[in-house]
Design an enzyme around this catalytic site. Structure first.
Site, mmCIF file in Angstrom:
data_model
loop_
_atom_site.group_PDB
_atom_site.id
_atom_site.type_symbol
_atom_site.label_atom_id
_atom_site.label_comp_id
_atom_site.label_asym_id
_atom_site.label_seq_id
_atom_site.Cartn_x
_atom_site.Cartn_y
_atom_site.Cartn_z
ATOM 1 N N GLY A 220 -0.495 -5.706 -2.252
ATOM 2 C CA GLY A 220 0.801 -6.342 -2.121
ATOM 3 C C GLY A 220 0.842 -7.185 -0.855
ATOM 4 O O GLY A 220 -0.124 -7.256 -0.091
ATOM 5 N N GLU B 98 1.343 -8.133 2.831
ATOM 6 C CA GLU B 98 1.125 -7.275 4.003
ATOM 7 C C GLU B 98 1.673 -7.954 5.248
ATOM 8 O O GLU B 98 1.310 -9.099 5.570
ATOM 9 C CB GLU B 98 -0.363 -6.963 4.187
ATOM 10 C CG GLU B 98 -0.915 -6.068 3.100
ATOM 11 C CD GLU B 98 -2.314 -5.550 3.387
ATOM 12 O OE1 GLU B 98 -2.933 -6.033 4.349
ATOM 13 O OE2 GLU B 98 -2.778 -4.666 2.641
ATOM 14 N N SER C 248 -5.472 4.739 -0.632
ATOM 15 C CA SER C 248 -5.156 3.316 -0.673
ATOM 16 C C SER C 248 -6.352 2.513 -1.171
ATOM 17 O O SER C 248 -7.476 2.674 -0.690
ATOM 18 C CB SER C 248 -4.762 2.840 0.735
ATOM 19 O OG SER C 248 -4.555 1.452 0.748
ATOM 20 N N SER C 249 -6.099 1.615 -2.148
ATOM 21 C CA SER C 249 -7.153 0.726 -2.638
ATOM 22 C C SER C 249 -7.391 -0.354 -1.596
ATOM 23 O O SER C 249 -6.480 -1.100 -1.249
ATOM 24 C CB SER C 249 -6.747 0.089 -3.968
ATOM 25 O OG SER C 249 -6.590 1.057 -4.965
ATOM 26 N N THR D 34 -2.193 1.937 -7.956
ATOM 27 C CA THR D 34 -3.372 2.527 -8.610
ATOM 28 C C THR D 34 -2.959 3.524 -9.690
ATOM 29 O O THR D 34 -3.518 3.547 -10.789
ATOM 30 C CB THR D 34 -4.263 3.202 -7.564
ATOM 31 O OG1 THR D 34 -4.648 2.243 -6.579
ATOM 32 C CG2 THR D 34 -5.511 3.774 -8.203
ATOM 33 N N SER E 89 0.832 -1.199 0.000
ATOM 34 C CA SER E 89 0.000 0.000 0.000
ATOM 35 C C SER E 89 0.873 1.257 0.000
ATOM 36 O O SER E 89 1.796 1.385 0.805
ATOM 37 C CB SER E 89 -0.907 0.006 1.242
ATOM 38 O OG SER E 89 -1.693 1.163 1.268
ATOM 39 N N GLY E 90 0.576 2.178 -0.916
ATOM 40 C CA GLY E 90 1.347 3.422 -1.010
ATOM 41 C C GLY E 90 2.470 3.354 -2.010
ATOM 42 O O GLY E 90 3.197 4.333 -2.192
ATOM 43 N N ASN F 143 -0.884 5.443 2.950
ATOM 44 C CA ASN F 143 -1.298 5.963 1.640
ATOM 45 C C ASN F 143 -2.589 6.760 1.811
ATOM 46 O O ASN F 143 -3.522 6.292 2.458
ATOM 47 C CB ASN F 143 -1.518 4.798 0.676
ATOM 48 C CG ASN F 143 -1.798 5.254 -0.742
ATOM 49 O OD1 ASN F 143 -1.798 6.450 -1.027
ATOM 50 N ND2 ASN F 143 -2.049 4.320 -1.628
#
Length: 1106
Positions: A387, A389, A160-161, A112, A107-108, A157
């Site tokens: 990704g 985690e 973040s998605s 996206t 994330s980040g 992020n």
């Protein structure tokens, strides 16, 4: 000539990690940092793109950059995401290969944004046209909608998605987009009810409260204050650089472009508002007779507003929060819910409502963007998914996210090796087996094993009857997986972990390919069950909202399914399996996103963080796999074009085939045959040192060539300069000689002109003197002649004057004589008539003065102006009055001559009204200034009265709304009153239906009061056909006009209609006569007259006192 660049030109660090020498983790990260410091955020590993998030805008995503990378070889330019997107698009378009682009990273890291860049590039380079542009716009505008509902601000992020997204973009045979299909994976719905510290809920909640208009918020029963909603965290409600209000407008516009109808958008926002309201519902315990506590809603206001939004009966939902019904075969058991269970049910409903709404949004977008044609399509898939985690507190969500990443890593290794092997076989190169770390053992035992896999055991535990808890699940894991080399638990039978204090008792640890991850078992069972009570599903299905039956189909009482729904882990596993099968049918392209720092700031490169991501993304392993065979490969043509200057036989042009040229080149350079191999279309170089040797030779050769070019250029420049100087000297000499001759000619010419001027001047002066003498002689003669003629003229003038004086003297004497003679005669006559003539003369002058004065002081031309000048003399009194009368008649005639026939008729009506009502009815003075309009309803133009207008054949003289008084209660009912030349009509105001039509001959008289009210009675002749129902008692604001027109119309057709003015009169209602009496008094209803029934024989009308 076009100048072509290469990946190896002007390289900062190494553009392709395959060429990195030496290959170590430190050199790998150092190369990334060196390129990152120079804003080079993209690096290759063969065909894989590594992308570092710069956390700032870079000028490398412009339209010019798109054109620069369009239709270019992958290694022809410096590393860029556009190069990968172009390679994938051209392979799809030209080679008819379905493509997929896999974007991974934590994330980040910019996943996206990377997916947006790929889609925008493909949209820019594919075809144009109205329909194609519409499809492209819809595909691009689906991103803001999904981001608003599926993205959130996290500590890592700001956008973040919180879901995985896979989009298949479908193309036709020309490479133009036809549509697409979006698949979503594992929305983090637990975020709806609870967010970690420093994070926010999904964007749409904040965008709605910040950007919606006041009217919309009022419709949704929302308040703009974030603090009023329990589901919204307040510590991160606002984010710097994030304009929620502007983003809300963007989302609304994107939904419109994608194809959402306005009522669909409203329904979606109503469900979002309902989720916010649901979070504000709180419960309190209430003791029952059996000793158990039952949950009750504390404040029912939020529950009421939520039910109004969804169209649910409040009692149904309130019961669902207090009771739970369990069905088994033919039995139904209802149990009460305590407060904790009620809160669990509330949060479960909120999570399910939001996640199902999100799935509906994805399906609705798919309906809009799906390809309309049934022909075969080419497909490019773009995968943007979480990704790997590893958090401080890892739970069920991290477990299945890492499950997906294990599977992606496995397919990544398999496809990379397969691609290498296929290329070697295609080029005829011998393939050697490559040793690499295979995570299949982790994946199979922890996930895919149908009996002893962790997911299988979790599903088995969730479906097992009896008391099922997280602890029982952990015990089962400890029993089955105790001695597995990748599983660790404090409570397992493996003694080596019994004293591991870094491993808590309620946790287990798995050795993933990216490292060890510690999972807290708390919540695994509940999250996997994802249980929503059937009572709540049925309550939602009963809602009148347009979406609820689609979102909760299991709530349909007619289709009760007692089978337990599949678990969340089973569903995710099935969807990931489908995704993997889909990916294996396509040619893969990889983008590995890396986050350089945790501060979300530019120019900061944290080595430890990058190193951790490089490890769990398996990038070093990827380089090793790529380098295990040959580190570098290149087609013969560009290879020969790049290095041909290193051999005299190939420089500057090679005549034969490119492969033979490369063979001659490498033989000339004495490169060891073990360092390269010849493929069918490419040269394969085993060691990067060989490539760098060729590059160094090329660099030296280019320097020598540059020196030679400089030498030749300088010689050419000096020769050109000398020839230019020589040519310039010749030109200067020619110009100087010309200039000298011109100066000499000018000097001779000027001397000649001076001599000529002196001669011409002498001649001119001589002629001038002669002319002046001749002129003086002529002037002297003229002067003498003029003096002589003047003397003669003056003599003649004196003679004529003298003669004229004599004649005038004779005339004067004669005139005096005649005057004397006349005066002597007239004196006798004057003495006899002098008095009378003086008197007549005086009178004449006085009358003349009187008329002139009257002319100046005449009054205005208005007939109502009664002013008249004062009489100046007594003897003119009668004349003065007669003139005043004549003047008034004359100006009245002038005033009347201006009237049209219509205006004359109006004044005649006004005159007749004066005769009828003046000094008789109090209402009359206020009607004088009001013009008689006649048709107050525009009966012929108003479509409301079209039917009524067609029913009346004659011309309508008056149309107005009156109140028909009911004798039973004295109240009025509105009626349309129409007057024609032969009858009057009463009709219903709403429907236009004719209620009564009375011929004017049947009307005997009209009765009104002397007061200021508008009541009047139309009395019919006894024995007439219209008198069966009795007289009419009406009231109107235009009473004077109505009665006047009735009176005039009746007089014109039949006998004159009488007008009775009295404060008390009788009205015939069918068989009974009722007295209508008018009284004065103080009224409560604003001063208007009111009618009340006193008894069967009396109606009393109260009129305000004057």
């Amino acid at each position: 000539m076009e100048v072509k660049t290469s990946l190896l030109d002007n390289m900062i660090g190494v553009g392709d990690m395959v060429l990195l020498e030496p290959l170590t983790e430190e050199s790998f990260i150092d190369n990334l940092r060196k390129r990152f410091d120079h804003s080079e955020i993209y690096t290759y590993i063969g065909s894989v793109v590594i992308s570092l998030n710069p956390y700032k805008s870079l000028p490398i995503f412009t339209a010019d950059k798109v054109e620069e990378y369009r239709n270019r070889n992958f290694y022809e330019l410096s590393p860029h995401i556009y190069a990968l997107a172009d390679e994938a698009y051209r392979s799809l378009r030209d080679q008819d290969k379905d493509q997929c682009i896999l974007i991974t990273g934590e994330s980040g890291a910019g996943k996206t944004e990377a997916s947006k860049l790929v889609m925008s590039y493909v949209a820019a380079v594919c075809g144009k046209g109205q329909e194609v542009n519409k499809v492209k716009e819809q595909l691009l505008q689906s991103n803001p909608v999904l981001e608003a509902f599926g993205n959130a601000k996290t500590v890592r992020n700001d956008n973040s998605s919180r879901f995985g997204k896979y989009m298949d973009i479908e193309f036709d045979f020309k490479g133009d987009p036809m549509g697409g299909v979006i698949s979503n994976y594992l929305l983090e719905k637990s975020r709806v009810v609870k967010q970690p510290r420093g994070e926010r809920n999904f964007h749409i909640f904040y965008q709605l409260l910040s950007g919606a208009s006041e009217d919309l918020l009022k419709k949704l029963k929302l308040d703009r204050d974030f603090s009023k909603y329990n589901y919204l965290s307040l510590d991160s409600a606002t984010v710097n650089g994030l304009d929620d209000a502007a983003n809300f407008r963007t989302v609304r516009n994107a939904m419109q472009i994608v194809g959402f109808m306005e009522d669909e958008v409203q329904s979606v926002l109503e469900l979002v508002a309902a989720v916010l309201k649901l979070g504000n519902i709180e419960f309190k315990p209430e003791s029952r007779v059996n000793g158990f506590d039952e949950s009750r809603v504390k404040d029912k206001n939020d529950l009421k507003e939520m039910c109004e939004l969804l169209g649910i009966e409040q009692s149904v939902l309130e019961r669902a929060f207090s009771f739970r019904t369990v069905e088994a075969k033919m039995e139904k058991v209802s149990t009460t819910l305590n407060v904790a269970q009620a809160y669990y049910a509330r949060d479960a409903l909120a999570k399910n409502l939001y996640s199902r709404l999100f799935s509906w949004l994805v399906n609705r977008i798919n309906e809009s963007i799906k390809a309309q044609s049934k022909t075969r399509k080419k497909v490019m898939g773009v995968l943007d998914i979480y990704g790997f985690e590893i958090f401080e507190d890892n739970s069920f969500e991290q477990f299945i996210i890492n499950y997906c990443n294990e599977k992606l890593q496995q397919i990544f290794i398999e496809l990379t090796l397969r691609e290498e092997q296929e290329e070697y076989i295609r080029e005829g190169i011998e393939w050697t087996n490559i040793e690499y770390f295979n995570n299949a053992i982790i994946y199979a035992i922890t996930y895919d094993n149908n009996q002893n896999g962790i997911l299988a055991m979790l599903d088995e535990e969730c479906l097992r009857p009896g008391n099922v808890t997280d602890e029982t699940f952990l015990e089962k894991l400890n029993t089955v997986c105790a001695y597995h080399q990748h599983f660790e638990s404090r409570r397992s039978k493996n003694s080596k972990f019994l004293t591991d204090h870094s491993l808590p008792h309620n946790c287990f640890r798995i050795q993933h390919y990216a490292g060890k991850v510690l999972y807290r078992v708390e919540g695994f069972v509940d999250k996997n069950n994802d249980l929503l009570y059937r009572d709540l599903s049925q309550a939602m299905y009963k809602a009148n909202h347009s979406l609820m039956k689609l979102l909760f189909p299991e709530g349909n009482p007619a289709k009760v399914n007692l089978k337990r729904p599949p678990t969340a882990g089973f569903q995710f596993k099935a969807s990931v399996g489908t995704l993997m099968k889909n990916l294996q049918t396509k040619n893969p392209n990889y983008i590995r996103c890396i986050k350089p720092n945790d501060k979300k700031a530019p120019h900061i490169f944290t080595e430890s963080l990058v190193c951790h991501q490089v490890r769990y993304l398996g990038l070093m392993e990827n380089v090793r796999v790529r380098r295990a065979g040959y580190a570098f490969r290149q087609p013969y043509e560009p290879c020969l074009e790049r290095y041909k200057m290193l051999c005299k036989q190939t420089w500057p042009h090679w005549k034969g085939p490119a492969r033979e040229g490369v063979e001659v080149l490498l033989t000339e350079l004495q490169v060891s045959p073990e360092e390269f191999s010849y493929g069918r279309s490419k040269i394969f170089i085993r060691n990067p040192r060989t490539l760098f040797f060729l590059e160094e030779k090329r660099r030296q050769c280019l320097e020598d060539l540059a020196t030679l070019i400089q030498k030749i250029y300088r010689g050419w420049k000096c020769r050109t300069h000398f020839l230019l100087l020589k040519k310039s000297q010749v030109v200067v000499a020619a110009w100087y000689r010309r200039y000298a001759q011109q100066k000499k000619y000018q000097k001779i010419r000027s001397s000649t002109i001076v001599v000529q001027s002196y001669i011409r001047g002498w001649k001119s002066r001589k002629i001038l003197r002669e002319l002046k003498y001749q002129k003086r002689c002529e002037e002297a003669v003229t002067t003498i002649s003029a003096f002589w003629h003047g003397t003669q003229a003056r003599r003649e003038l004196r003679r004529l004057k003298e003669e004229a004086r004599r004649k005038h003297a004779v005339a004067v004497i004669w005139a005096y004589w005649l005057g004397l003679k006349v005066r002597r005669e007239y004196r006798k006559f004057f003495r006899a008539n002098a008095g009378k003539k003086i008197y007549n003369f005086t009178i004449q002058r006085i009358v003349q003065k009187y008329f002139l004065g009257l002319k100046k002081t005449l009054p205005s031309m208005s007939p109502i102006d009664k002013t008249w000048p004062v009489r100046p003399y007594l003897f003119l009194d009668n004349t003065h009055k007669q003139l005043q009368r004549i003047f008034h008649l004359w100006r009245c005639k002038k005033y009347r001559s201006q009237f049209t026939d219509e205006k004359k008729s109006v004044y005649e009506e006004k005159l007749e009204a004066s005769q009828l009502f003046k000094d008789k009815k109090t209402l009359y003075p206020s009607s004088v200034s009001q013009p008689f309009k006649g048709d107050y309803l525009d009966i012929n133009k108003n479509p409301k009265y079209q039917k009524l207008s067609s029913a009346v054949e004659e011309k309508v003289l008056l149309a107005d709304v009156v109140n028909k008084i009911n004798r039973a209660n004295g109240k009025g009912a509105p009626r349309v009153f129409l007057l024609t030349k032969s009858n009057f009509v009463l009709a219903d105001q709403k429907t236009g239906q004719v209620k009564a039509s009375v011929p004017l001959p049947d009307l005997s008289s009209v009765s009104v009061s002397t007061q200021s009210d508008g009541f009047f009675a139309l009395k019919l002749k006894e024995g007439s056909a219209s008198a069966a129902k009795g007289d009419f008692l009406l009231s109107s604001d235009h009473l004077i006009e109505i009665i006047t027109k009735l009176h005039r119309t009746g007089a014109a057709t039949t006998d004159q209609i009488g007008v009775d003015i009295s404060d008390e009169f009788l009205v015939q209602f069918k068989q009974d006569k009722v007295c209508v009496k008018f009284v004065q008094g103080t009224l409560k209803n604003g001063g208007t007259a009111a009618c009340k029934r006193k008894n069967n024989k009396l109606l009393e009308v109260s009129v305000p006192s004057p």
